[in-house]
Structures are given as structure tokens and as C-alpha cells.
Design a protein around this motif. Sequence first.
Motif, short mmCIF file in Angstrom:
data_model
loop_
_atom_site.label_atom_id
_atom_site.label_comp_id
_atom_site.label_asym_id
_atom_site.label_seq_id
_atom_site.Cartn_x
_atom_site.Cartn_y
_atom_site.Cartn_z
N ASP A 112 -8.44 -31.28 53.51
CA ASP A 112 -9.45 -31.61 54.00
C ASP A 112 -10.16 -30.47 54.77
OD1 ASP A 112 -10.68 -34.11 56.67
OD2 ASP A 112 -11.88 -32.55 55.26
N SER A 114 -12.84 -29.82 56.22
CA SER A 114 -13.90 -30.24 57.38
C SER A 114 -13.47 -29.61 58.94
CB SER A 114 -14.24 -31.43 57.56
OG SER A 114 -13.02 -32.39 57.55
N MET A 116 -12.23 -26.91 59.35
CA MET A 116 -12.29 -25.49 59.29
C MET A 116 -13.95 -25.20 59.26
SD MET A 116 -10.92 -22.98 56.22
CE MET A 116 -12.46 -22.89 55.11
N LEU A 117 -14.81 -26.03 58.49
CA LEU A 117 -16.03 -25.92 58.45
C LEU A 117 -16.63 -26.44 59.85
CD1 LEU A 117 -16.59 -28.11 55.22
CD2 LEU A 117 -16.85 -25.57 55.54
N SER A 218 -21.03 -32.61 57.15
CA SER A 218 -21.87 -33.49 56.20
C SER A 218 -21.18 -33.44 54.76
CB SER A 218 -23.32 -33.05 56.07
OG SER A 218 -23.26 -31.72 55.51
N LYS A 219 -21.38 -34.30 53.83
CA LYS A 219 -20.87 -34.54 52.65
C LYS A 219 -21.37 -33.41 51.89
CE LYS A 219 -20.35 -37.26 48.56
NZ LYS A 219 -20.49 -38.37 47.68
N ARG A 220 -22.54 -32.90 52.20
CA ARG A 220 -23.10 -31.65 51.25
C ARG A 220 -22.34 -30.49 51.42
NH1 ARG A 220 -29.74 -31.69 51.38
NH2 ARG A 220 -30.12 -33.20 49.34
N GLU A 221 -22.05 -30.23 52.87
CA GLU A 221 -21.27 -28.91 53.51
C GLU A 221 -20.07 -29.14 52.60
OE1 GLU A 221 -22.22 -29.64 57.82
OE2 GLU A 221 -21.35 -27.82 57.63
N ILE A 224 -20.47 -28.10 49.00
CA ILE A 224 -20.94 -26.50 48.59
C ILE A 224 -19.77 -25.65 48.98
CG2 ILE A 224 -22.66 -24.85 49.42
CD1 ILE A 224 -24.50 -27.07 49.84
N PHE A 225 -19.04 -26.15 49.96
CA PHE A 225 -17.79 -25.01 50.50
C PHE A 225 -17.26 -24.64 49.30
CE2 PHE A 225 -15.17 -22.77 52.83
CZ PHE A 225 -13.95 -23.33 52.20
N ALA A 228 -18.77 -22.25 47.04
CA ALA A 228 -19.33 -20.97 47.50
C ALA A 228 -17.99 -20.12 48.09
CB ALA A 228 -20.16 -21.12 48.73
N ALA A 229 -17.10 -20.72 48.47
CA ALA A 229 -15.80 -20.02 48.89
C ALA A 229 -15.25 -19.39 47.82
CB ALA A 229 -14.82 -21.00 49.66
N ILE A 232 -17.24 -16.48 46.57
CA ILE A 232 -17.18 -15.22 47.47
C ILE A 232 -15.66 -14.59 47.42
CG2 ILE A 232 -16.58 -14.46 49.81
CD1 ILE A 232 -18.65 -16.65 50.62
N CYS A 233 -14.54 -15.38 47.35
CA CYS A 233 -13.32 -15.07 47.05
C CYS A 233 -12.86 -13.95 46.02
CB CYS A 233 -11.99 -15.70 47.19
SG CYS A 233 -12.16 -16.70 49.10
N ILE B 39 -19.78 -20.16 56.37
CA ILE B 39 -19.76 -21.63 56.74
C ILE B 39 -20.84 -21.78 58.17
CG2 ILE B 39 -18.31 -23.22 58.12
CD1 ILE B 39 -15.97 -21.83 56.37
N LEU B 42 -24.24 -22.26 57.11
CA LEU B 42 -24.53 -23.37 56.04
C LEU B 42 -25.35 -24.58 56.71
CD1 LEU B 42 -24.01 -24.63 52.89
CD2 LEU B 42 -21.74 -25.46 53.91
N LEU B 46 -28.88 -26.01 55.24
CA LEU B 46 -29.01 -27.21 54.77
C LEU B 46 -30.01 -28.12 55.61
CD1 LEU B 46 -25.10 -28.35 54.11
CD2 LEU B 46 -26.89 -27.87 52.33
N GLU B 63 -22.89 -41.60 54.10
CA GLU B 63 -22.33 -40.46 54.60
C GLU B 63 -22.07 -40.83 56.28
OE1 GLU B 63 -23.55 -35.95 55.40
OE2 GLU B 63 -24.27 -36.81 53.66
#
Lengths: 390, 87
Positions: A112, A114, A116-117, A218-221, A224-225, A228-229, A232-233, B39, B42, B46, B63
Motif C-alpha cells: 500500500d 498511500s 508514501m503518497l 484518493s483512488k485516482r492517486e 496513477i502512481f 507514473a513512478a 519515471i524510474c 507525488i 499530483l 487531480l 472512495e
Amino acid sequence: MDGLSKFFETTGFGLMEPGNAVMIVIGMVFIGLAIVKDYEPLLLLPIGFGMIVGNIPFLESMSLSVYDDGGISDANQPTNLMNMSVLSMLYAGVKYGLFPPLIFLGIGAMTDFSTMLSNPKLVLLGAAAQVGVFLTVLGALFLGFDANDAGAIGIIGGADGPTAIFLSSRLAPDLLGPIAIAAYSYMALVPVIQPPIMKLLTSREERLIRMAAPREVSKRERIIFPIAAFLICTLIAPGALVLLGMLFFGNLLKESGVTERLAQTARTAMIDIVTILLGFSVGASTQAQEFLQETSLLIFALGATSFAIATAGGILFAKFLNLFLKDKINPLLGAAGVSAVPDSARVVQMVGQQEDPQNVLLMHAMAPNVAGVIGSAVAAGVLWSILVGS
Amino acid sequence: MIGENPIGLENIAAYDGWSIAITGISIVFSALLLISLFIAILPRTLATLEIVLPQEPQAQAQETTSRTPDSHGLVAIAAALRQRQKK
């Protein structure tokens, strides 16, 4: 009597060398640590039993060891698949780097991101911990290893077993056994190695710092993470493609919400099967004749140093960040930047609770912990890119 | 392999060790710094996107009602660890 004595010479008793006996005892110690002390049993028990299996001596003509691959890896020998042992078939997943990406798929499906996000600063602690990798590369070069060997040894500091196996299968296949054993042993010993370093480098006031509650993500984050990650990496370090591709693919299976069945399989049955085969075959590769060398002892010493430096690196970087931050970070979180998930996060929680039982650091520590997984995979990709062909 | 190379700073220089180490840690740091910055921006991105592409009400309801189970799980683990320490 002649017949009996000839038969005795073909038995394990007759063929046993002191090194085999030592490795069998070490295998039993690993099993004991797993069952009695509960130190990473999912890793140490398969490895320990594999060590015992791999060190039962037999006649060379019987082709029973992990190294009896029917001549596939020796260009000077004709290939005869009938001489390929079952153990070498299982070990092929380690030798050719198949098992580590599959384990990363499972890890991604259970991780999970989240925490970190919700606090992106903590990602940098995962980056700082990777200093252990590169300082150990220098240490290995200093001791006389060549660049490829040094790169494979250095990655032990990432505290990530699959990454260590993957990189050493690419750069230094001859050292894969000791590197894998060192990496998994130190991962299992996280609760022993890290706390003294954490207490040495932090003051009581620092250990008492409480972190603000993480925000809702959020679920969108969360969808997407991983995409995108990954971009990037791997655009920065294409060598990390396989490991990070599987990690973020597994995470997307989990977070998308539409492939829960696949995510469930990846984080349960699949990762368990691969863990059994990887642990057992890595253990079986530690045949005394291959394993008990001066090189192995040096690798173990460098691995311990690497781990300690990685722990210290994360903590010191957290203290450095605190010079500029209004809302201070508890520097203990830096120790979780090594990618031994979730053990080093649990160790942070335990050390923090020794000072303040009400201080819940575990969820915050998961952020640098999972960032460390990404960081060690990127470090492996970078080392592979730089050293391939050298 | 070990034994074939000199021991000491000479070997580090021979294999370009310093530049491997500096380049390596810089690249790892840059990658994770970029992820960290991504991050950080983001949520704002959004929020802007929400104006152009609003989420469907059903998806929003799902959600808000389903909090991350893992954060509850982590709190439970923390409490269990505390109990274990007390014993």
C-alpha cells in the motif's frame, strides 16, 4: 568386507568432508532461528533446509547438485539434458533471474503506497539509505574485487533479497550463493542489527517526535502512481525495468479494483510458491566446496557494513532534512529506508515505543520502507547499466 | 575475481569506482526526488482535472466509504506490538 567398504565409500558418511558438516550445522541453525526465534521463517526455513540438502555428499557421477546443469552453462562441454539434476532445474529460476521479478510482482500486489503518497518527503529517506550500496561498492573495490563483483556485493546494502539475487545473477553469477545468503540473513537480522545504530545516532528528544496523521489518499492517486513512478524510474534507469515493471504492475493489479482476483493470486499463492523454490534452491547452492571460501567471509563482512551504513544513511538524512523543516520528521524513520519490508518499519515502531508507548510510527515508517524497495531496484538497475559489458 | 587485483585505493581508481559511486547515488536520488515531486503535485493536478473530468458519483461514494483497510491494519499491528512489548 571389501564390498562393504566399497559401499561405505559411496555413502554420504564416507564422502562427508568437514565443510559439508559445517554447512549442515549452519542450515540447522537457520531452521532453529526460524522456528524458535521467529526470525523471518518464510525465508530462513527453506534456505536452512536447502543448505542441508545441498551439503549431503554424493558421487560425482550421480548429478544431484544445483551445479549439475547438464553442461548448459559450460561452452566447452557438450550439453546433455539427461544429466541435468532436479535441483539445477529449480535453481534455474534463481540463476537466470526469473524468481526475483515474480516476487516483486507479489510484493507490488500487497504493498500500500498511500502512506508514501500522503507524505512525499519520506521518499527521500528511502533514497538516502541507498548510500550503503554505493559505499560498499567502494569497499569491495578497495578489498580487491573487480567492478562486477563489487556491484553485486554492494546491492546487499539495499536489504532486498530478490534484488540482490537478480543483480548478482547478471553481474557475478559465481558469487550468487554467498550474496543471496548474506542478503537474506541480514534481512532476517534487522531487529538485531538496526536498533543499536538507531539509538546511537538519535537523541531521546528526536525519538519522541510525533508525526502528523497522514492525509487520505484518493483512488485516482493510487492508480496513477504506479504507472507514473514506473515511467519515471525506468526512463532514468532502464536496467530496473524488469524489477520495477513487475512491482508496479502488481500494484496496479491491486489498486485498479478490477483485477482483484489476479492481485490476490499474485500476493498469496504465486509469491508463496516462488519463495519456497527460491529459498530452497538458494540454500542448496551453498555447497561447502563452493561456499566456504575467503570470498564468502569477505562478502558477509561487507554485507553487514553495507546494512549498517544504509541504516545510518537514512537516519542522518532525516536529521539533515529536519534542519530545514518546520514539522520535524522523527529520524528513526530513516532506518526504515532499507527495503526490508515490513521488518524495518516494525523495528522503527518498537524503538519509538520504547521512548513513548503512545507514539505510533509504523504507518509513517512504511513510507520510506516502500520507497527503499524502489530505491534499491533503481540502484540495481543503475549498477547493471554502468557495469554491463565491463 | 578477488586475488587478481591490487588491494587499496588503486583498485578503486582502476575500476572508476569513485565515478560509479557518485553517478549511482546521484541517479537514485534524482529518480526518487522526481517521484517525490510528482507525488507532491499530483493532488493539485487531480483537483484541477476534477473540474474538467469529474469523477462519477458512484466512484466517489465508493472512495469515501472505503477507507484504506491497510492503515487500520497497521494501527492494529502497532497495538499488538505494544502488547507484546508489555509482556
